[in-house]
Design a protein around this motif. Sequence first.
Motif, PDB file in Angstrom:
ATOM      1  N   ASP A  24      27.452 -40.488  29.921  1.00  8.95           N
ATOM      2  CA  ASP A  24      28.470 -41.177  30.713  1.00  8.95           C
ATOM      3  C   ASP A  24      29.446 -40.220  31.392  1.00  8.95           C
ATOM      4  O   ASP A  24      30.463 -40.651  31.925  1.00  8.95           O
ATOM      5  CB  ASP A  24      29.241 -42.155  29.832  1.00  8.95           C
ATOM      6  CG  ASP A  24      29.863 -41.488  28.608  1.00  8.95           C
ATOM      7  OD1 ASP A  24      29.555 -40.305  28.344  1.00  8.95           O
ATOM      8  OD2 ASP A  24      30.663 -42.150  27.917  1.00  8.95           O
ATOM      9  N   LYS A  25      29.127 -38.934  31.407  1.00 11.82           N
ATOM     10  CA  LYS A  25      29.993 -37.962  32.074  1.00 11.82           C
ATOM     11  C   LYS A  25      29.821 -38.038  33.595  1.00 11.82           C
ATOM     12  O   LYS A  25      28.862 -38.607  34.115  1.00 11.82           O
ATOM     13  CB  LYS A  25      29.701 -36.549  31.571  1.00 11.82           C
ATOM     14  CG  LYS A  25      29.998 -36.356  30.092  1.00 11.82           C
ATOM     15  CD  LYS A  25      31.480 -36.541  29.812  1.00 11.82           C
ATOM     16  CE  LYS A  25      31.845 -36.154  28.380  1.00 11.82           C
ATOM     17  NZ  LYS A  25      31.336 -37.102  27.381  1.00 11.82           N
ATOM     18  N   GLU A  26      30.757 -37.404  34.310  1.00 17.05           N
ATOM     19  CA  GLU A  26      30.734 -37.453  35.772  1.00 17.05           C
ATOM     20  C   GLU A  26      29.790 -36.430  36.390  1.00 17.05           C
ATOM     21  O   GLU A  26      29.454 -36.533  37.573  1.00 17.05           O
ATOM     22  CB  GLU A  26      32.146 -37.249  36.322  1.00 17.05           C
ATOM     23  CG  GLU A  26      33.125 -38.348  35.925  1.00 17.05           C
ATOM     24  CD  GLU A  26      34.505 -38.116  36.493  1.00 17.05           C
ATOM     25  OE1 GLU A  26      34.701 -37.120  37.229  1.00 17.05           O
ATOM     26  OE2 GLU A  26      35.409 -38.931  36.212  1.00 17.05           O
ATOM     27  N   ALA A  27      29.380 -35.436  35.625  1.00 18.94           N
ATOM     28  CA  ALA A  27      28.519 -34.389  36.172  1.00 18.94           C
ATOM     29  C   ALA A  27      27.628 -33.831  35.076  1.00 18.94           C
ATOM     30  O   ALA A  27      27.969 -33.871  33.891  1.00 18.94           O
ATOM     31  CB  ALA A  27      29.354 -33.273  36.794  1.00 18.94           C
ATOM     32  N   PHE A  76      22.568 -42.494  33.833  1.00 21.07           N
ATOM     33  CA  PHE A  76      23.523 -41.453  34.219  1.00 21.07           C
ATOM     34  C   PHE A  76      24.060 -41.764  35.612  1.00 21.07           C
ATOM     35  O   PHE A  76      23.302 -41.867  36.566  1.00 21.07           O
ATOM     36  CB  PHE A  76      22.844 -40.079  34.206  1.00 21.07           C
ATOM     37  CG  PHE A  76      23.731 -38.969  34.680  1.00 21.07           C
ATOM     38  CD1 PHE A  76      24.874 -38.636  33.970  1.00 21.07           C
ATOM     39  CD2 PHE A  76      23.427 -38.267  35.829  1.00 21.07           C
ATOM     40  CE1 PHE A  76      25.703 -37.617  34.401  1.00 21.07           C
ATOM     41  CE2 PHE A  76      24.243 -37.245  36.270  1.00 21.07           C
ATOM     42  CZ  PHE A  76      25.390 -36.922  35.561  1.00 21.07           C
ATOM     43  N   ARG A  77      25.371 -41.923  35.730  1.00 19.22           N
ATOM     44  CA  ARG A  77      25.994 -42.324  36.988  1.00 19.22           C
ATOM     45  C   ARG A  77      26.577 -41.150  37.765  1.00 19.22           C
ATOM     46  O   ARG A  77      27.101 -41.326  38.862  1.00 19.22           O
ATOM     47  CB  ARG A  77      27.117 -43.330  36.717  1.00 19.22           C
ATOM     48  CG  ARG A  77      26.691 -44.606  36.023  1.00 19.22           C
ATOM     49  CD  ARG A  77      27.877 -45.511  35.708  1.00 19.22           C
ATOM     50  NE  ARG A  77      28.569 -45.924  36.912  1.00 19.22           N
ATOM     51  CZ  ARG A  77      29.753 -45.450  37.301  1.00 19.22           C
ATOM     52  NH1 ARG A  77      30.389 -44.539  36.581  1.00 19.22           N
ATOM     53  NH2 ARG A  77      30.306 -45.885  38.412  1.00 19.22           N
ATOM     54  N   GLY A  78      26.541 -39.965  37.196  1.00 19.69           N
ATOM     55  CA  GLY A  78      27.236 -38.833  37.794  1.00 19.69           C
ATOM     56  C   GLY A  78      26.383 -38.015  38.739  1.00 19.69           C
ATOM     57  O   GLY A  78      25.286 -38.412  39.150  1.00 19.69           O
ATOM     58  N   HIS A  79      26.907 -36.836  39.091  1.00 22.16           N
ATOM     59  CA  HIS A  79      26.205 -35.900  39.971  1.00 22.16           C
ATOM     60  C   HIS A  79      25.420 -34.895  39.132  1.00 22.16           C
ATOM     61  O   HIS A  79      25.891 -34.428  38.091  1.00 22.16           O
ATOM     62  CB  HIS A  79      27.197 -35.173  40.868  1.00 22.16           C
ATOM     63  CG  HIS A  79      27.941 -36.076  41.797  1.00 22.16           C
ATOM     64  ND1 HIS A  79      27.318 -37.048  42.549  1.00 22.16           N
ATOM     65  CD2 HIS A  79      29.268 -36.156  42.112  1.00 22.16           C
ATOM     66  CE1 HIS A  79      28.218 -37.684  43.282  1.00 22.16           C
ATOM     67  NE2 HIS A  79      29.403 -37.165  43.034  1.00 22.16           N
ATOM     68  N   LEU A 182      29.391 -28.692  41.773  1.00 21.43           N
ATOM     69  CA  LEU A 182      29.738 -29.989  41.189  1.00 21.43           C
ATOM     70  C   LEU A 182      31.198 -30.342  41.420  1.00 21.43           C
ATOM     71  O   LEU A 182      31.530 -31.498  41.704  1.00 21.43           O
ATOM     72  CB  LEU A 182      29.426 -29.981  39.692  1.00 21.43           C
ATOM     73  CG  LEU A 182      27.944 -30.097  39.326  1.00 21.43           C
ATOM     74  CD1 LEU A 182      27.738 -29.868  37.841  1.00 21.43           C
ATOM     75  CD2 LEU A 182      27.384 -31.455  39.737  1.00 21.43           C
ATOM     76  N   LEU A 186      32.258 -33.650  43.363  1.00 22.58           N
ATOM     77  CA  LEU A 186      33.116 -34.672  42.761  1.00 22.58           C
ATOM     78  C   LEU A 186      34.364 -34.927  43.600  1.00 22.58           C
ATOM     79  O   LEU A 186      34.872 -36.047  43.640  1.00 22.58           O
ATOM     80  CB  LEU A 186      33.518 -34.247  41.348  1.00 22.58           C
ATOM     81  CG  LEU A 186      32.429 -34.372  40.277  1.00 22.58           C
ATOM     82  CD1 LEU A 186      32.846 -33.660  39.009  1.00 22.58           C
ATOM     83  CD2 LEU A 186      32.121 -35.839  39.995  1.00 22.58           C
ATOM     84  N   ILE A 191      33.209 -40.016  41.072  1.00 16.13           N
ATOM     85  CA  ILE A 191      32.489 -41.009  40.273  1.00 16.13           C
ATOM     86  C   ILE A 191      33.518 -41.953  39.670  1.00 16.13           C
ATOM     87  O   ILE A 191      34.307 -41.553  38.812  1.00 16.13           O
ATOM     88  CB  ILE A 191      31.661 -40.338  39.166  1.00 16.13           C
ATOM     89  CG1 ILE A 191      30.688 -39.323  39.770  1.00 16.13           C
ATOM     90  CG2 ILE A 191      30.923 -41.375  38.354  1.00 16.13           C
ATOM     91  CD1 ILE A 191      29.670 -39.926  40.721  1.00 16.13           C
TER      92      ILE A 191
END
Length: 213
Positions: A24-27, A76-79, A182, A186, A191
Amino acid sequence: IHLRDMAGAPAEDAFVRGFYPDYDKEALIVDVRNNHGGNIDSWLLDVLQKRAWMYWEGRSTNITNGGLGWDEQFAFRGHLVVLVNEHTSSDGEAFARGVSELGLGKIVGRRTWGGGIWLSSDNRLVDGGIATAPEIGVYNEHIGLGLKIENMGVVPDVEVDNNPRAAFDGVDMQLERAIEVLKDWLESEPIVLPERGPYADLSLRRGVDDCSL
């Protein structure tokens, strides 16, 4: 996440230990430098292709305070950035090419080794050894046979080499560049978690006398 190879249970375990606690992290950086291949690229790509399309919210929990999160679960929703170098080979290269072709992330590092013809393990000899030769080519509708891997290698989106002196001093210039990529990504494409919209309007439309269809 560093994957030293793509060979069976040990490689799967390395990915699971690194990915699922932080899905669930952004990257995310997946480091396949010096990866000498195997055969789990399709599983990795399957996991990374999951998309969140529905979010859970209870009376007291939601996605911001420890609730169930979203569905597809563990999406995974991040980059994503994949690190490669000249020693990334075989299935490590296939994974990097898959990330690029499927639009899952960016590739950073050096051009990979260049081995895109696959082998099987069924040529057993009487003494228990094995004889292998390049057997199975790969292609898709965008790239011809070999997927620009065989004898070419995967060319990164951002090319950067590790300076030998800096590496001796413990400086990983490729990793630092991946982090910069990254951070910039971001900043330009944050995100964010979606806010819950209003409930659907279930009132009868004007002029409707009953609930019949």
